[in-house]
Design a protein around this motif. Structure first.
Motif, PDB file in Angstrom:
ATOM      1  N   PRO A  50     139.539  85.340  44.267  1.00 15.51           N
ATOM      2  CA  PRO A  50     139.920  86.442  45.090  1.00 15.51           C
ATOM      3  C   PRO A  50     140.301  86.071  46.421  1.00 15.51           C
ATOM      4  O   PRO A  50     139.367  85.068  46.942  1.00 15.51           O
ATOM      5  N   GLN A  51     141.150  86.598  47.194  1.00 13.80           N
ATOM      6  CA  GLN A  51     141.370  86.208  48.651  1.00 13.80           C
ATOM      7  C   GLN A  51     140.223  87.040  49.528  1.00 13.80           C
ATOM      8  O   GLN A  51     140.159  87.942  49.661  1.00 13.80           O
TER       9      GLN A  51
ATOM     10  N   ASP B 195     142.403  82.110  55.321  1.00 13.94           N
ATOM     11  CA  ASP B 195     143.136  80.712  54.903  1.00 13.94           C
ATOM     12  C   ASP B 195     142.901  80.576  53.513  1.00 13.94           C
ATOM     13  O   ASP B 195     141.691  80.266  53.090  1.00 13.94           O
ATOM     14  N   PRO B 196     143.978  81.133  52.586  1.00 14.76           N
ATOM     15  CA  PRO B 196     143.684  81.074  51.135  1.00 14.76           C
ATOM     16  C   PRO B 196     143.078  79.724  50.581  1.00 14.76           C
ATOM     17  O   PRO B 196     142.562  79.815  49.559  1.00 14.76           O
ATOM     18  N   GLU B 197     143.453  78.614  51.282  1.00 18.98           N
ATOM     19  CA  GLU B 197     142.866  77.095  50.712  1.00 18.98           C
ATOM     20  C   GLU B 197     141.438  77.234  50.694  1.00 18.98           C
ATOM     21  O   GLU B 197     140.894  76.472  49.913  1.00 18.98           O
ATOM     22  N   ASP B 198     141.024  78.020  51.597  1.00 20.41           N
ATOM     23  CA  ASP B 198     139.459  78.182  51.790  1.00 20.41           C
ATOM     24  C   ASP B 198     138.659  78.870  50.761  1.00 20.41           C
ATOM     25  O   ASP B 198     137.370  78.807  50.709  1.00 20.41           O
TER      26      ASP B 198
ATOM     27  N   VAL C 194     136.623  77.036  48.257  1.00 22.45           N
ATOM     28  CA  VAL C 194     135.323  76.763  48.717  1.00 22.45           C
ATOM     29  C   VAL C 194     134.028  77.762  48.651  1.00 22.45           C
ATOM     30  O   VAL C 194     133.122  77.764  47.978  1.00 22.45           O
ATOM     31  N   ILE C 195     134.807  78.992  48.897  1.00 20.50           N
ATOM     32  CA  ILE C 195     134.003  79.969  48.719  1.00 20.50           C
ATOM     33  C   ILE C 195     133.402  80.375  47.224  1.00 20.50           C
ATOM     34  O   ILE C 195     132.400  80.730  46.735  1.00 20.50           O
ATOM     35  N   ALA C 196     134.702  80.426  46.346  1.00 19.42           N
ATOM     36  CA  ALA C 196     134.680  80.430  44.745  1.00 19.42           C
ATOM     37  C   ALA C 196     133.454  79.362  44.434  1.00 19.42           C
ATOM     38  O   ALA C 196     132.797  79.793  43.573  1.00 19.42           O
ATOM     39  N   CYS C 197     133.576  78.246  44.801  1.00 19.54           N
ATOM     40  CA  CYS C 197     132.431  77.024  44.413  1.00 19.54           C
ATOM     41  C   CYS C 197     131.094  77.650  44.706  1.00 19.54           C
ATOM     42  O   CYS C 197     130.341  77.303  43.872  1.00 19.54           O
ATOM     43  N   ALA C 198     130.857  78.076  45.869  1.00 19.66           N
ATOM     44  CA  ALA C 198     129.707  78.475  46.448  1.00 19.66           C
ATOM     45  C   ALA C 198     129.032  79.670  45.554  1.00 19.66           C
ATOM     46  O   ALA C 198     128.131  79.603  45.021  1.00 19.66           O
ATOM     47  N   VAL C 199     130.054  80.650  45.168  1.00 17.34           N
ATOM     48  CA  VAL C 199     129.545  81.559  44.538  1.00 17.34           C
ATOM     49  C   VAL C 199     129.490  81.289  42.825  1.00 17.34           C
ATOM     50  O   VAL C 199     128.320  81.623  42.621  1.00 17.34           O
ATOM     51  N   VAL C 200     130.256  80.601  42.420  1.00 16.59           N
ATOM     52  CA  VAL C 200     130.147  80.154  40.997  1.00 16.59           C
ATOM     53  C   VAL C 200     128.787  79.356  40.784  1.00 16.59           C
ATOM     54  O   VAL C 200     127.951  79.248  39.898  1.00 16.59           O
ATOM     55  N   GLY C 201     128.711  78.540  41.882  1.00 17.62           N
ATOM     56  CA  GLY C 201     127.397  77.444  41.807  1.00 17.62           C
ATOM     57  C   GLY C 201     125.996  77.979  42.442  1.00 17.62           C
ATOM     58  O   GLY C 201     125.277  77.114  42.611  1.00 17.62           O
ATOM     59  N   ASP C 202     126.140  79.135  42.740  1.00 16.19           N
ATOM     60  CA  ASP C 202     124.824  79.777  43.340  1.00 16.19           C
ATOM     61  C   ASP C 202     124.396  79.111  44.396  1.00 16.19           C
ATOM     62  O   ASP C 202     123.222  78.680  44.499  1.00 16.19           O
ATOM     63  N   ALA C 203     125.420  78.659  45.374  1.00 18.85           N
ATOM     64  CA  ALA C 203     124.900  77.941  46.584  1.00 18.85           C
ATOM     65  C   ALA C 203     124.318  78.933  47.654  1.00 18.85           C
ATOM     66  O   ALA C 203     124.399  79.888  47.802  1.00 18.85           O
TER      67      ALA C 203
END
Length: 146
Positions: free
Chosen positions: A85-86, A90-93, A96-105
């Motif tokens: 999801p946007q 900056d859509p490229e970022d 990073v957000i998806a990684c944090a959410v999926v990775g339970d950061a």
């Protein structure tokens, strides 16, 4: 603490190797106070950025390869969803957000204003290296504990 390091702070670490990012990685990752979380897409972006001609005079191909491999070895790798999801301006970022959410950061560490302006995404704080450093040092001194 589970942390996603944005590409810009990793490049800064490699180029300058100065606090606060150097302390976060050299000390806190080594002591396992911080568990880096990343994804193949973020590692590929780091590798691509480190190949920029303006950076190649500071970083050899061998250093680039070793750094990306070391980060992969030290990090917990997560798989990003096909559709992200946007959220960020900056859509490229958004990766990073998806990684944090999926990775339970717990935290995204970035120097990018497009991420820092968010302050937090759900339960994930978005902090500069200096802000995370202050938190880590405060925890060491027992601040914030009951």
């Amino acid at each position: 603490m589970r942390v996603v390091f944005d590409t810009n702070v990793l490049v800064s670490y490699l180029l300058t190797h100065r606090p606060p990012i150097a302390t976060l990685i050299d000390v806190h990752v080594a002591r396992e106070d911080i568990v880096p979380v990343t994804a193949a897409e973020l590692l590929a972006e780091l590798d691509r950025v480190l190949r920029y001609p303006r950076l190649q005079r500071y970083i050899s191909e061998e250093e680039r390869t070793r750094f990306v491999a070391l980060l992969m070895a030290l990090s917990e790798l997560v798989e990003l969803p096909e559709t992200i999801p946007q959220i960020c301006r900056d859509p490229e970022d958004d990766r990073v957000i998806a990684c944090a959410v999926v990775g339970d950061a717990d935290v995204i560490v970035s120097g990018d204003d497009d991420l820092l302006v968010l302050d937090r995404v759900g339960e994930v704080a978005v902090l500069s290296p200096a802000e995370l450093f202050k938190r880590m040092e405060g925890q060491e001194r027992g601040e914030g504990r009951e």
